[in-house]
Design a protein around this motif. Structure first.
Motif, PDB file in Angstrom:
ATOM      1  N   ALA A 342       0.859  -1.209   0.047  1.00 21.47           N
ATOM      2  CA  ALA A 342       0.005  -0.088  -0.063  1.00 21.47           C
ATOM      3  C   ALA A 342       1.026   1.223   0.051  1.00 21.47           C
ATOM      4  O   ALA A 342       0.426   2.427  -0.388  1.00 21.47           O
ATOM      5  CB  ALA A 342      -1.002   0.100   0.963  1.00 21.47           C
ATOM      6  N   GLN A 343       2.139   0.988   0.634  1.00 21.60           N
ATOM      7  CA  GLN A 343       2.828   2.211   0.382  1.00 21.60           C
ATOM      8  C   GLN A 343       3.662   2.466  -0.773  1.00 21.60           C
ATOM      9  O   GLN A 343       4.490   3.436  -0.589  1.00 21.60           O
ATOM     10  CB  GLN A 343       4.079   2.270   1.698  1.00 21.60           C
ATOM     11  N   GLN A 344       3.335   1.753  -1.773  1.00 23.94           N
ATOM     12  CA  GLN A 344       3.958   1.972  -2.870  1.00 23.94           C
ATOM     13  C   GLN A 344       5.570   1.505  -2.965  1.00 23.94           C
ATOM     14  O   GLN A 344       6.259   1.966  -3.849  1.00 23.94           O
ATOM     15  CB  GLN A 344       3.704   3.114  -3.728  1.00 23.94           C
ATOM     16  N   ARG A 345       5.706   0.568  -1.989  1.00 25.20           N
ATOM     17  CA  ARG A 345       7.181   0.199  -2.193  1.00 25.20           C
ATOM     18  C   ARG A 345       7.460  -0.942  -3.265  1.00 25.20           C
ATOM     19  O   ARG A 345       8.595  -1.104  -3.801  1.00 25.20           O
ATOM     20  CB  ARG A 345       7.671  -0.667  -0.671  1.00 25.20           C
ATOM     21  N   TYR A 346       6.176  -1.455  -3.640  1.00 29.26           N
ATOM     22  CA  TYR A 346       5.900  -2.141  -5.010  1.00 29.26           C
ATOM     23  C   TYR A 346       5.052  -1.462  -5.823  1.00 29.26           C
ATOM     24  O   TYR A 346       4.176  -0.755  -5.105  1.00 29.26           O
ATOM     25  CB  TYR A 346       5.665  -3.609  -4.729  1.00 29.26           C
ATOM     26  N   ALA A 347       5.325  -1.220  -7.086  1.00 29.70           N
ATOM     27  CA  ALA A 347       4.257  -0.436  -8.081  1.00 29.70           C
ATOM     28  C   ALA A 347       3.234  -1.075  -8.372  1.00 29.70           C
ATOM     29  O   ALA A 347       2.552  -0.367  -9.076  1.00 29.70           O
ATOM     30  CB  ALA A 347       5.333   0.002  -9.170  1.00 29.70           C
ATOM     31  N   THR A 348       2.994  -2.262  -8.106  1.00 24.88           N
ATOM     32  CA  THR A 348       1.746  -3.095  -8.706  1.00 24.88           C
ATOM     33  C   THR A 348       0.326  -2.286  -8.197  1.00 24.88           C
ATOM     34  O   THR A 348       0.120  -1.992  -7.196  1.00 24.88           O
ATOM     35  CB  THR A 348       1.682  -4.599  -7.948  1.00 24.88           C
ATOM     36  N   ASP A 349      -0.477  -2.199  -9.169  1.00 22.73           N
ATOM     37  CA  ASP A 349      -1.849  -1.786  -8.841  1.00 22.73           C
ATOM     38  C   ASP A 349      -2.742  -2.748  -9.386  1.00 22.73           C
ATOM     39  O   ASP A 349      -2.505  -3.727 -10.029  1.00 22.73           O
ATOM     40  CB  ASP A 349      -2.024  -0.263  -9.475  1.00 22.73           C
ATOM     41  N   ALA A 350      -4.056  -2.502  -9.710  1.00 19.85           N
ATOM     42  CA  ALA A 350      -5.140  -3.522 -10.093  1.00 19.85           C
ATOM     43  C   ALA A 350      -5.072  -3.602 -11.406  1.00 19.85           C
ATOM     44  O   ALA A 350      -5.281  -4.888 -11.862  1.00 19.85           O
ATOM     45  CB  ALA A 350      -6.600  -2.911  -9.771  1.00 19.85           C
ATOM     46  N   ILE A 351      -4.562  -2.552 -12.150  1.00 23.49           N
ATOM     47  CA  ILE A 351      -4.473  -3.039 -13.779  1.00 23.49           C
ATOM     48  C   ILE A 351      -3.219  -3.825 -13.993  1.00 23.49           C
ATOM     49  O   ILE A 351      -3.218  -4.661 -14.757  1.00 23.49           O
ATOM     50  CB  ILE A 351      -4.261  -1.605 -14.358  1.00 23.49           C
TER      51      ILE A 351
END
Ligand SMILES: [Zn+2]
Length: 430
Positions: A342-351
């Motif tokens: 959630a903190q965007q340490r990984y860039a994965t989103d739903a898309i």
């Protein structure tokens, strides 16, 4: 049928083990990737040359390497499908004054590179590898066999060794390499045929010479054990997927990009790291060689692009269950990981997740999700850097691993092959 279908998990892991043996440093890994691709018909180019416009090309820049496959026709709907990884691993780097003599021993002066699991480097058979540049500017890649070891104090001499191990990075991690007074640089140069007087600069690292092993389980292939799997698992999987893609007849509409950066373990902020210009300059030159040259064409191309950032992930350690989220238990053999934070340490989103799941479905292999326990800090990788720089959908993924950053990391052969198959499916259009 693709080239990847000819592998069993074991034969794939054996090929990977050979690649690791030949790639003790980022420089060796980058050169090996280029050699394997040029053997398969890719044309090697240099950054300093005019853009060659080769349909299948590869370029090495220090410890980084980038390769591309152009579509049959480049149209206004063409984007890039990028798979990014990194070639470097935690280690020890030789200091400029490489040798000191202490009570008769010759020791090698080293500093820590990245974040190794330090105590795993004790009592090992260590070789030295990397690049040496001479005063003439000649660059040599060198690799010795085992030459040094870091001796640990016996428990008899310090009862705390088993209960309260505290070691100083400066004091306790000096390898010994000789029982006499002897210069390790002279030895390295002699073994590589370089005149030691001519050495102007070095980037030399310790590495574990122990070969890979495959064992475990009734079939004897549950575990693949070797060094540098963070992140050669991803470099090799994307390389094999790239070769498979180059050999299929399936038409792709996008530019396919293989990129393996250096210096991820020290934050990526270097000329050959993910924050450097290699990927951007290559994408720019690719577009500028088409009828869509210029900013408008470039940014439109970028807007139609996506990236898979592939780096090692944490499998659950059965001795430390509480370090993982109770509802997310990635295991060895359960398939490659989709990494979320959630903190965007990984860039994965739903898309990005959907892209990944589509590719896994096409490849016919399962995947697992990795998300941190809220009380345990989350690592990061190149994904957020490329996502921020280009604004393209980026998904962070990786092979599940035990003992990450140890001198010897543990993965599962079926997971290694599954990773290559998913990456291939992404490249051919999933
Ligand atoms: Zn790492």
């Amino acid at each position: 049928m693709t080239y990847l279908d000819s592998f069993s998990p074991r034969s794939y892991a054996e090929a990977f083990g050979e690649f690791i043996s030949q790639s003790p440093t980022s420089y060796h890994a980058a050169e090996n990737v280029a050699r394997i691709l040029t053997d398969a018909g890719f044309v090697r180019s240099e950054q300093t040359e005019a853009w060659s416009g080769q349909r299948h090309g590869v370029m090495v820049v220090g410890g980084a390497v980038i390769a591309w496959q152009m579509p049959q026709t480049f149209t206004e709907n063409t984007g890039a499908r990028i798979i990014g990884s990194h070639t470097d691993s935690p280690s020890f780097k030789l200091k400029p004054v490489a040798t000191s003599t202490v009570t008769g021993y010759s020791q090698v002066n080293v500093e820590v590179y990245g974040g190794p699991l330090l105590n795993s480097w004790l009592n090992r058979d260590l070789g030295i590898a990397g690049q040496i540049v001479t005063t003439e500017g000649e660059r040599h890649l060198v690799k010795t066999d085992a030459v040094m070891t870091i001796p640990q104090l016996a428990p008899h001499l310090d009862r705390g060794q088993n209960d309260d191990l505290r070691l100083s990075r400066q004091q306790d991690y000096h390898p010994i390499w000789s029982c006499d007074e002897a210069s390790v640089m002279d030895y390295i140069c002699a073994s590589a045929g370089i005149d030691a007087e001519q050495v102007a600069g070095t980037d030399l690292f310790a590495y574990d010479v122990t070969p890979y092993r495959i064992y475990g389980g009734a079939a004897g292939d549950d575990f693949f054990c070797a060094g540098r799997q963070d992140n050669l698992t991803s470099v090799f999987a994307s390389l094999e997927a790239f070769l498979a893609t180059a050999q299929t007849d399936v038409e792709h509409d996008d530019v396919l990009i293989f990129v393996a950066f250096d210096h991820e373990e020290v934050g990526s902020g270097t000329p050959t790291g993910a924050s450097g210009p290699i990927l951007e300059s290559t994408l720019r030159r690719i577009v500028d060689a088409t009828e869509f040259a210029g900013d408008e064409g470039y940014w439109r191309f970028i807007a139609q692009s996506s990236c898979i950032s592939a780096d090692a992930g944490h499998a659950i350690n059965p001795n430390k269950m509480d370090k993982h989220d109770p509802a997310h238990h990635p295991i060895l053999g359960g398939g490659p990981l989709l990494k979320l934070n959630a903190q965007q340490r990984y860039a994965t989103d739903a898309i990005g997740s959907a892209t990944w799941l589509r590719a896994a479905h096409e490849a016919g292999v399962s995947t697992q999700e990795f998300v941190s326990n809220n009380d345990v800090p989350c690592g990061t990788t190149i994904g957020p850097l490329t996502a921020t720089r280009f604004g393209m959908t980026t998904v962070d993924v990786g092979v599940a691993m035990l003992s990450m950053h140890s001198i010897r990391e543990i993965t599962n052969p079926a997971d290694l092959l599954a990773m290559a198959k998913i990456l291939h499916a992404y490249w051919i259009g999933a």
